[in-house]
Scaffold this motif. Structure first.
Motif, PDB file in Angstrom:
ATOM      1  N   ASP A  16       3.897 -12.698  40.133  1.00 10.70           N
ATOM      2  CA  ASP A  16       4.839 -12.207  41.145  1.00 10.70           C
ATOM      3  C   ASP A  16       5.325 -10.784  40.847  1.00 10.70           C
ATOM      4  OD1 ASP A  16       4.782 -14.566  42.592  1.00 10.70           O
ATOM      5  OD2 ASP A  16       6.438 -15.468  41.477  1.00 10.70           O
ATOM      6  N   GLU A  18       7.435  -9.944  38.585  1.00  8.59           N
ATOM      7  CA  GLU A  18       8.887 -10.041  38.453  1.00  8.59           C
ATOM      8  C   GLU A  18       9.317 -10.095  36.988  1.00  8.59           C
ATOM      9  OE1 GLU A  18      11.245 -10.076  40.850  1.00  8.59           O
ATOM     10  OE2 GLU A  18      10.154 -10.477  42.721  1.00  8.59           O
ATOM     11  N   LEU A  47      -6.302 -18.145  43.475  1.00  9.90           N
ATOM     12  CA  LEU A  47      -5.698 -19.082  44.433  1.00  9.90           C
ATOM     13  C   LEU A  47      -4.656 -18.372  45.302  1.00  9.90           C
ATOM     14  CD1 LEU A  47      -5.313 -22.022  45.455  1.00  9.90           C
ATOM     15  CD2 LEU A  47      -3.614 -22.313  43.641  1.00  9.90           C
ATOM     16  N   ARG A  48      -3.839 -17.552  44.656  1.00 15.40           N
ATOM     17  CA  ARG A  48      -2.855 -16.771  45.419  1.00 15.40           C
ATOM     18  C   ARG A  48      -3.554 -15.904  46.472  1.00 15.40           C
ATOM     19  NH1 ARG A  48       2.019 -15.230  42.840  1.00 15.40           N
ATOM     20  NH2 ARG A  48       2.647 -16.912  41.477  1.00 15.40           N
ATOM     21  N   VAL A  51      -4.871 -17.951  49.483  1.00 17.12           N
ATOM     22  CA  VAL A  51      -3.802 -18.335  50.406  1.00 17.12           C
ATOM     23  C   VAL A  51      -3.346 -17.117  51.219  1.00 17.12           C
ATOM     24  CG1 VAL A  51      -1.395 -19.122  50.531  1.00 17.12           C
ATOM     25  CG2 VAL A  51      -3.023 -20.306  49.027  1.00 17.12           C
ATOM     26  N   ARG A  52      -3.135 -15.999  50.524  1.00 15.26           N
ATOM     27  CA  ARG A  52      -2.610 -14.813  51.206  1.00 15.26           C
ATOM     28  C   ARG A  52      -3.608 -14.285  52.245  1.00 15.26           C
ATOM     29  NH1 ARG A  52      -2.043 -11.697  46.993  1.00 15.26           N
ATOM     30  NH2 ARG A  52      -3.941 -10.522  47.394  1.00 15.26           N
ATOM     31  N   CYS A  55      -4.235 -16.762  55.250  1.00 15.73           N
ATOM     32  CA  CYS A  55      -3.080 -16.890  56.154  1.00 15.73           C
ATOM     33  C   CYS A  55      -2.789 -15.583  56.889  1.00 15.73           C
ATOM     34  CB  CYS A  55      -1.843 -17.343  55.386  1.00 15.73           C
ATOM     35  SG  CYS A  55      -1.962 -19.055  54.837  1.00 15.73           S
ATOM     36  N   GLN A  56      -3.111 -14.474  56.255  1.00 19.46           N
ATOM     37  CA  GLN A  56      -2.835 -13.198  56.926  1.00 19.46           C
ATOM     38  C   GLN A  56      -3.838 -12.894  58.037  1.00 19.46           C
ATOM     39  OE1 GLN A  56      -2.208  -9.969  54.196  1.00 19.46           O
ATOM     40  NE2 GLN A  56      -0.100 -10.580  53.798  1.00 19.46           N
TER      41      GLN A  56
ATOM     42  N   GLU B 107       2.473 -28.848  37.046  1.00 24.56           N
ATOM     43  CA  GLU B 107       2.132 -27.457  37.300  1.00 24.56           C
ATOM     44  C   GLU B 107       0.625 -27.261  37.072  1.00 24.56           C
ATOM     45  OE1 GLU B 107       4.400 -24.645  35.049  1.00 24.56           O
ATOM     46  OE2 GLU B 107       4.393 -23.210  36.692  1.00 24.56           O
ATOM     47  N   ILE B 141       0.869 -25.656  53.907  1.00 21.61           N
ATOM     48  CA  ILE B 141       2.207 -25.053  53.777  1.00 21.61           C
ATOM     49  C   ILE B 141       3.204 -25.810  54.650  1.00 21.61           C
ATOM     50  CG2 ILE B 141       3.583 -22.952  54.149  1.00 21.61           C
ATOM     51  CD1 ILE B 141       1.072 -21.312  53.554  1.00 21.61           C
ATOM     52  N   SER B 155       6.962 -15.467  50.023  1.00 14.11           N
ATOM     53  CA  SER B 155       6.441 -14.943  48.766  1.00 14.11           C
ATOM     54  C   SER B 155       4.918 -14.845  48.783  1.00 14.11           C
ATOM     55  CB  SER B 155       6.886 -15.851  47.617  1.00 14.11           C
ATOM     56  OG  SER B 155       6.185 -15.510  46.445  1.00 14.11           O
ATOM     57  N   ASP B 156       4.265 -15.955  49.011  1.00 20.52           N
ATOM     58  CA  ASP B 156       2.830 -16.016  48.757  1.00 20.52           C
ATOM     59  C   ASP B 156       1.987 -15.478  49.907  1.00 20.52           C
ATOM     60  OD1 ASP B 156       3.745 -17.131  46.482  1.00 20.52           O
ATOM     61  OD2 ASP B 156       2.598 -18.986  46.609  1.00 20.52           O
ATOM     62  N   VAL B 157       2.523 -15.473  51.108  1.00 20.71           N
ATOM     63  CA  VAL B 157       1.762 -14.898  52.220  1.00 20.71           C
ATOM     64  C   VAL B 157       2.269 -13.491  52.545  1.00 20.71           C
ATOM     65  CG1 VAL B 157       1.028 -15.155  54.615  1.00 20.71           C
ATOM     66  CG2 VAL B 157       1.279 -17.184  53.166  1.00 20.71           C
ATOM     67  N   SER B 161       9.566  -9.812  47.487  1.00 19.11           N
ATOM     68  CA  SER B 161      10.029 -10.011  46.110  1.00 19.11           C
ATOM     69  C   SER B 161      11.101 -11.097  46.086  1.00 19.11           C
ATOM     70  CB  SER B 161      10.614  -8.703  45.568  1.00 19.11           C
ATOM     71  OG  SER B 161      11.820  -8.412  46.262  1.00 19.11           O
ATOM     72  N   TYR B 162      11.430 -11.566  44.865  1.00 15.62           N
ATOM     73  CA  TYR B 162      12.494 -12.573  44.747  1.00 15.62           C
ATOM     74  C   TYR B 162      13.786 -12.062  45.388  1.00 15.62           C
ATOM     75  CZ  TYR B 162       9.598 -14.706  41.008  1.00 15.62           C
ATOM     76  OH  TYR B 162       8.596 -15.278  40.268  1.00 15.62           O
ATOM     77  N   ALA B 163      14.107 -10.799  45.128  1.00 13.58           N
ATOM     78  CA  ALA B 163      15.359 -10.235  45.654  1.00 13.58           C
ATOM     79  C   ALA B 163      15.340 -10.192  47.181  1.00 13.58           C
ATOM     80  CB  ALA B 163      15.585  -8.840  45.075  1.00 13.58           C
ATOM     81  N   MET B 177      13.731 -18.738  42.841  1.00 14.72           N
ATOM     82  CA  MET B 177      12.761 -19.025  41.781  1.00 14.72           C
ATOM     83  C   MET B 177      12.509 -20.530  41.646  1.00 14.72           C
ATOM     84  SD  MET B 177      14.095 -16.140  39.124  1.00 14.72           S
ATOM     85  CE  MET B 177      12.999 -16.496  37.763  1.00 14.72           C
ATOM     86  N   LEU B 180      10.434 -21.701  44.601  1.00 16.03           N
ATOM     87  CA  LEU B 180       9.039 -21.294  44.450  1.00 16.03           C
ATOM     88  C   LEU B 180       8.334 -22.180  43.435  1.00 16.03           C
ATOM     89  CD1 LEU B 180       9.017 -17.385  44.420  1.00 16.03           C
ATOM     90  CD2 LEU B 180       7.920 -18.904  46.068  1.00 16.03           C
ATOM     91  N   ARG B 184       5.464 -24.312  45.062  1.00 14.02           N
ATOM     92  CA  ARG B 184       4.065 -24.008  44.748  1.00 14.02           C
ATOM     93  C   ARG B 184       3.340 -25.205  44.157  1.00 14.02           C
ATOM     94  NH1 ARG B 184       5.465 -18.191  42.245  1.00 14.02           N
ATOM     95  NH2 ARG B 184       4.972 -16.916  44.064  1.00 14.02           N
ATOM     96  N   LEU B 187       2.545 -27.269  47.025  1.00 13.12           N
ATOM     97  CA  LEU B 187       1.483 -26.646  47.821  1.00 13.12           C
ATOM     98  C   LEU B 187       0.110 -26.952  47.208  1.00 13.12           C
ATOM     99  CD1 LEU B 187       0.534 -24.832  50.132  1.00 13.12           C
ATOM    100  CD2 LEU B 187       0.881 -22.854  48.645  1.00 13.12           C
ATOM    101  N   GLN B 188       0.031 -26.907  45.898  1.00 10.05           N
ATOM    102  CA  GLN B 188      -1.258 -27.207  45.252  1.00 10.05           C
ATOM    103  C   GLN B 188      -1.693 -28.633  45.600  1.00 10.05           C
ATOM    104  OE1 GLN B 188      -2.089 -26.011  41.305  1.00 10.05           O
ATOM    105  NE2 GLN B 188      -1.489 -23.892  41.684  1.00 10.05           N
TER     106      GLN B 188
END
Lengths: 93, 229
Positions: A16, A18, A47-48, A51-52, A55-56, B107, B141, B155-157, B161-163, B177, B180, B184, B187-188
């Motif tokens: 991310d 972050e 994987l990210r 998906v991105r 979907c986009q 996870e 989703i 976030s993922d599409v 950012s988190y903020a 966080m 997510l 996630r 989602l998996q």
């Protein structure tokens, strides 16, 4: 030096973008040294991306774009008229 | 509102400036139209409602653009209006949110599912998941509980950012966080179910004990925190 558990916990934040600069360096060092974690990282990253990117492919319908442009134009006109009304005759011969 | 409009009209310069500002709003906002629509579609799960929601949100944004603080994040501000418009006008209409059938999942569930001991998969494009189209991924989703769904989408599409997500959804960054983190994982699981539903996983080398088993029957590729390799 972080271990595999630390790396796995940090992986999503790393993907991310972050993490702090310091933590980024730690994760990178670990990925350079540990094949198992590198595989996992590459998989999660792919994987990210899947998906991105998939979907986009979908965007707003063109009809919606036109509808919004029209609605906002009407809204603007309404506001400009109400703003101009009192100035009538001031700038026009 | 009327008093405000009248005092603004007393000042012609202000009127022109405001008009120019609003023209700028339209130009900037339309750059985010695809992202707003996609997110609205995940919120409402209905194309017609999604279109109405985006339109309502943008009209509100246009009206309240003078409240936007220049120099702050415009995209997050737009998504915040979208979220608020949805909560105020659409969520009620939708009735009770459909309960998610997704179990909490370990996870890195997919990595574990798709890897063998001797053969680790490093690219999802080399797996059955590559056959999932946009529709199937969006359905996955859509299976997430609402607050996770929007957060994961943003976030993922959309790449916020988190903020930005915190601002857009009106929660603390820590909440983003944790949403997510859980979203996630779910989602998996949901992506896996989509692949199963499409029949992509049958006959593949992947080992599944049963269609809806939890991830307890791990297969030696345990990668949960603390146990990689």
């Amino acid at each position: 030096m972080i271990n595999c558990g630390d790396c796995a916990r940090a992986l999503n934040s790393y993907l991310d973008r972050e993490l702090s600069d310091e933590d980024i360096v730690q994760v990178r060092h670990h990925l350079d040294a540990c094949g198992g974690c590198l595989y996992l990282y590459q998989f999660e990253e792919s994987l990210r991306r899947l998906v991105r990117v998939r979907c986009q492919e979908q965007g707003a319908p063109e009809s919606l774009r036109m509808r919004i442009t029209m609605t906002l134009a009407m809204e603007r006109q309404r506001r400009e008229q109400s703003a101009r009304r009192p100035q009538r005759g001031t700038g026009i011969d | 509102m009327n008093a405000k409009a009248a005092s603004r009209a007393d000042n012609p310069a202000h009127g022109e400036e405001a008009a120019a500002t609003r023209a700028r709003f339209e130009e900037e906002a339309l750059k985010h139209l695809d992202a707003l629509y996609r997110t609205a579609l995940r919120m409402t799960r209905n194309p017609s409602d999604a279109e109405d929601l985006v339109q309502d949100a943008l009209v509100r944004g246009y009206r309240f653009y003078d409240r936007f603080e220049p120099g702050t994040n415009f995209r997050a501000w737009l998504f915040k209006i979208l979220t608020n418009t949805y909560i105020n006008s659409y969520r009620r209409k939708q009735g009770r949110p459909q309960e998610s059938s997704l179990e909490d999942t370990e996870e890195f569930f997919l990595y574990n599912q798709l890897s063998n001991d001797g053969e680790r998969v490093t690219d999802v494009e080399d797996t059955v998941l590559d056959r999932l189209g946009a529709d199937a991924i969006q359905r996955a989703i859509d299976q997430l509980p609402p607050q996770f769904r929007t957060t994961v989408q943003l976030s993922d599409v959309e790449g916020l950012s988190y903020a930005e997500i915190a601002e857009a959804t009106g929660v603390a960054k820590g909440t983003v966080m944790s949403r997510l983190f859980r979203g996630r994982r779910q989602l998996q699981r949901a992506l896996w179910e989509q692949a199963q539903a499409a029949g992509f996983t049958s006959g593949s080398k992947v080992h599944v004990d049963g269609p809806s088993e939890t991830g307890n029957g791990r297969n030696g590729v345990v990668t949960k925190a603390g146990g990689v390799q």
